[in-house]
Design a protein around this motif. Sequence first.
Motif, PDB file in Angstrom:
ATOM      1  N   ILE A 169     -20.120  34.498  35.064  1.00  0.00           N
ATOM      2  CA  ILE A 169     -18.726  34.933  35.193  1.00  0.00           C
ATOM      3  C   ILE A 169     -18.041  34.995  33.828  1.00  0.00           C
ATOM      4  N   GLY A 170     -18.175  33.944  33.037  1.00  0.00           N
ATOM      5  CA  GLY A 170     -17.572  33.935  31.708  1.00  0.00           C
ATOM      6  C   GLY A 170     -18.123  35.046  30.826  1.00  0.00           C
ATOM      7  N   PHE A 171     -19.434  35.214  30.874  1.00  0.00           N
ATOM      8  CA  PHE A 171     -20.093  36.275  30.110  1.00  0.00           C
ATOM      9  C   PHE A 171     -19.563  37.648  30.532  1.00  0.00           C
ATOM     10  N   SER A 172     -19.512  37.881  31.836  1.00  0.00           N
ATOM     11  CA  SER A 172     -19.118  39.197  32.344  1.00  0.00           C
ATOM     12  C   SER A 172     -17.675  39.529  31.997  1.00  0.00           C
ATOM     13  N   LYS A 173     -16.777  38.553  32.111  1.00  0.00           N
ATOM     14  CA  LYS A 173     -15.376  38.781  31.757  1.00  0.00           C
ATOM     15  C   LYS A 173     -15.228  39.086  30.264  1.00  0.00           C
ATOM     16  N   SER A 174     -15.980  38.357  29.455  1.00  0.00           N
ATOM     17  CA  SER A 174     -15.925  38.570  28.009  1.00  0.00           C
ATOM     18  C   SER A 174     -16.423  39.963  27.639  1.00  0.00           C
ATOM     19  N   VAL A 175     -17.537  40.370  28.238  1.00  0.00           N
ATOM     20  CA  VAL A 175     -18.086  41.699  27.974  1.00  0.00           C
ATOM     21  C   VAL A 175     -17.143  42.777  28.507  1.00  0.00           C
ATOM     22  N   ALA A 176     -16.593  42.540  29.693  1.00  0.00           N
ATOM     23  CA  ALA A 176     -15.643  43.504  30.267  1.00  0.00           C
ATOM     24  C   ALA A 176     -14.469  43.753  29.332  1.00  0.00           C
ATOM     25  N   ALA A 177     -13.960  42.682  28.747  1.00  0.00           N
ATOM     26  CA  ALA A 177     -12.822  42.806  27.831  1.00  0.00           C
ATOM     27  C   ALA A 177     -13.190  43.611  26.582  1.00  0.00           C
ATOM     28  N   SER A 178     -14.402  43.385  26.092  1.00  0.00           N
ATOM     29  CA  SER A 178     -14.816  44.027  24.835  1.00  0.00           C
ATOM     30  C   SER A 178     -15.069  45.520  24.975  1.00  0.00           C
ATOM     31  N   TYR A 179     -15.506  45.963  26.160  1.00  0.00           N
ATOM     32  CA  TYR A 179     -15.945  47.354  26.282  1.00  0.00           C
ATOM     33  C   TYR A 179     -15.080  48.192  27.230  1.00  0.00           C
ATOM     34  N   ALA A 180     -13.957  47.640  27.664  1.00  0.00           N
ATOM     35  CA  ALA A 180     -13.079  48.400  28.563  1.00  0.00           C
ATOM     36  C   ALA A 180     -12.583  49.685  27.903  1.00  0.00           C
ATOM     37  N   GLU A 181     -12.293  49.610  26.609  1.00  0.00           N
ATOM     38  CA  GLU A 181     -11.773  50.804  25.925  1.00  0.00           C
ATOM     39  C   GLU A 181     -12.824  51.911  25.829  1.00  0.00           C
ATOM     40  N   LYS A 182     -14.088  51.552  26.034  1.00  0.00           N
ATOM     41  CA  LYS A 182     -15.154  52.561  26.072  1.00  0.00           C
ATOM     42  C   LYS A 182     -15.438  53.019  27.504  1.00  0.00           C
ATOM     43  N   ASN A 183     -14.596  52.592  28.431  1.00  0.00           N
ATOM     44  CA  ASN A 183     -14.711  52.964  29.842  1.00  0.00           C
ATOM     45  C   ASN A 183     -15.981  52.411  30.478  1.00  0.00           C
ATOM     46  N   ILE A 184     -16.415  51.261  29.987  1.00  0.00           N
ATOM     47  CA  ILE A 184     -17.549  50.550  30.585  1.00  0.00           C
ATOM     48  C   ILE A 184     -16.981  49.392  31.399  1.00  0.00           C
ATOM     49  N   ARG A 185     -17.292  49.374  32.697  1.00  0.00           N
ATOM     50  CA  ARG A 185     -16.763  48.365  33.613  1.00  0.00           C
ATOM     51  C   ARG A 185     -17.823  47.302  33.898  1.00  0.00           C
ATOM     52  N   VAL A 186     -17.403  46.043  33.925  1.00  0.00           N
ATOM     53  CA  VAL A 186     -18.323  44.930  34.210  1.00  0.00           C
ATOM     54  C   VAL A 186     -17.674  44.034  35.267  1.00  0.00           C
ATOM     55  N   ASN A 187     -18.317  43.929  36.409  1.00  0.00           N
ATOM     56  CA  ASN A 187     -17.798  43.110  37.507  1.00  0.00           C
ATOM     57  C   ASN A 187     -18.894  42.208  38.057  1.00  0.00           C
ATOM     58  N   VAL A 188     -18.510  41.306  38.953  1.00  0.00           N
ATOM     59  CA  VAL A 188     -19.411  40.252  39.425  1.00  0.00           C
ATOM     60  C   VAL A 188     -19.303  40.089  40.940  1.00  0.00           C
ATOM     61  N   LEU A 189     -20.439  39.891  41.594  1.00  0.00           N
ATOM     62  CA  LEU A 189     -20.468  39.457  42.984  1.00  0.00           C
ATOM     63  C   LEU A 189     -20.900  37.995  43.035  1.00  0.00           C
ATOM     64  N   ALA A 190     -20.264  37.222  43.905  1.00  0.00           N
ATOM     65  CA  ALA A 190     -20.586  35.801  44.049  1.00  0.00           C
ATOM     66  C   ALA A 190     -20.834  35.485  45.521  1.00  0.00           C
ATOM     67  N   PRO A 191     -22.089  35.567  45.957  1.00  0.00           N
ATOM     68  CA  PRO A 191     -22.394  35.222  47.344  1.00  0.00           C
ATOM     69  C   PRO A 191     -22.565  33.721  47.532  1.00  0.00           C
ATOM     70  N   SER A 192     -22.582  33.318  48.795  1.00  0.00           N
ATOM     71  CA  SER A 192     -22.885  31.923  49.124  1.00  0.00           C
ATOM     72  C   SER A 192     -24.366  31.825  49.490  1.00  0.00           C
ATOM     73  N   ILE A 193     -24.705  30.941  50.414  1.00  0.00           N
ATOM     74  CA  ILE A 193     -26.111  30.736  50.739  1.00  0.00           C
ATOM     75  C   ILE A 193     -26.623  31.907  51.577  1.00  0.00           C
ATOM     76  N   ILE A 194     -27.659  32.573  51.061  1.00  0.00           N
ATOM     77  CA  ILE A 194     -28.220  33.763  51.696  1.00  0.00           C
ATOM     78  C   ILE A 194     -29.502  33.394  52.424  1.00  0.00           C
ATOM     79  N   GLU A 195     -29.749  34.032  53.548  1.00  0.00           N
ATOM     80  CA  GLU A 195     -30.960  33.753  54.316  1.00  0.00           C
ATOM     81  C   GLU A 195     -32.210  33.999  53.474  1.00  0.00           C
ATOM     82  N   GLY A 196     -33.270  33.264  53.789  1.00  0.00           N
ATOM     83  CA  GLY A 196     -34.533  33.438  53.078  1.00  0.00           C
ATOM     84  C   GLY A 196     -34.770  32.410  51.987  1.00  0.00           C
TER      85      GLY A 196
END
Length: 258
Positions: A169-196
């Motif tokens: 999360i920290g990495f993604s937010k930092s990268v998102a901030a740095s490259y937003a002006e280049k129109n590069i989007r960085v987002n995150v999904l955070a799931p809970s416990i997944i089957e399997g």
Amino acid sequence: MENWLANKSIVVIGGTTGLGFSASKAFVRNGANVVVVGRNPENCLVAELQLGSTARAKQGDATHPQTALDAIQLCIREFGSFDGLYHVAGGSGQKFGDGPLHELSLQGWNQTLDLNLTSLMLSNQAAIRAFMGMNKGGAILNMSSVVGFSPASKHFSNHAYATAKSAVIGFSKSVAASYAEKNIRVNVLAPSIIEGLEDITEQQEKFAISKQPLDGGRYGKPADLDGAAVYFMSDYSKFTTGQVLTIDGGWDVTDGQS
């Protein structure tokens, strides 16, 4: 059905099984070309067959620097474009020696961080360089976990894994901030416990289901994340970056029964 991803070419690191494969099928259904990367050659063959003519599979280890780069180059070569990266690869480090801090081995720490964090840094770096090299924007979607910010210490206390998923999360937010002006989007999904999940105890299972009470109380399913993955890869999210979407069946807002 509307093709949300028409004319999009997407690389999925960890795309031959589980969450990544489910998302890859959803991407193809929505009109995308897809390159999936997995460690197991047999899974790669099966994935390519099931995904069809608009997909390619590539065998590779996500912790190796060349893997994501090769997949992106394959995507451009085969489909003429590269528009999005979905990094799913990762997993439990318990077999390496991850666990509670007083039991955690240095090998467990290092290998768990490599598997979940270093691999993600490498794929994101390759994607950023590709987007910049083509002088175009693009989308990156990274995989975290609810345990990175909403721990359940009595039942799930693998501290290296929690660290890695929090760092995503920290990495993604930092990268998102740095490259937003280049129109590069960085987002995150955070799931809970997944089957399997492997090696889960009956007590852990009971707790997890009580902590995820939506839809009758159950494990998450890979398909639960597909809609969000399609959204973040599509132009519908073109004004969204640096965000974390938690898909957890209620984990983060409920107590659970120990």
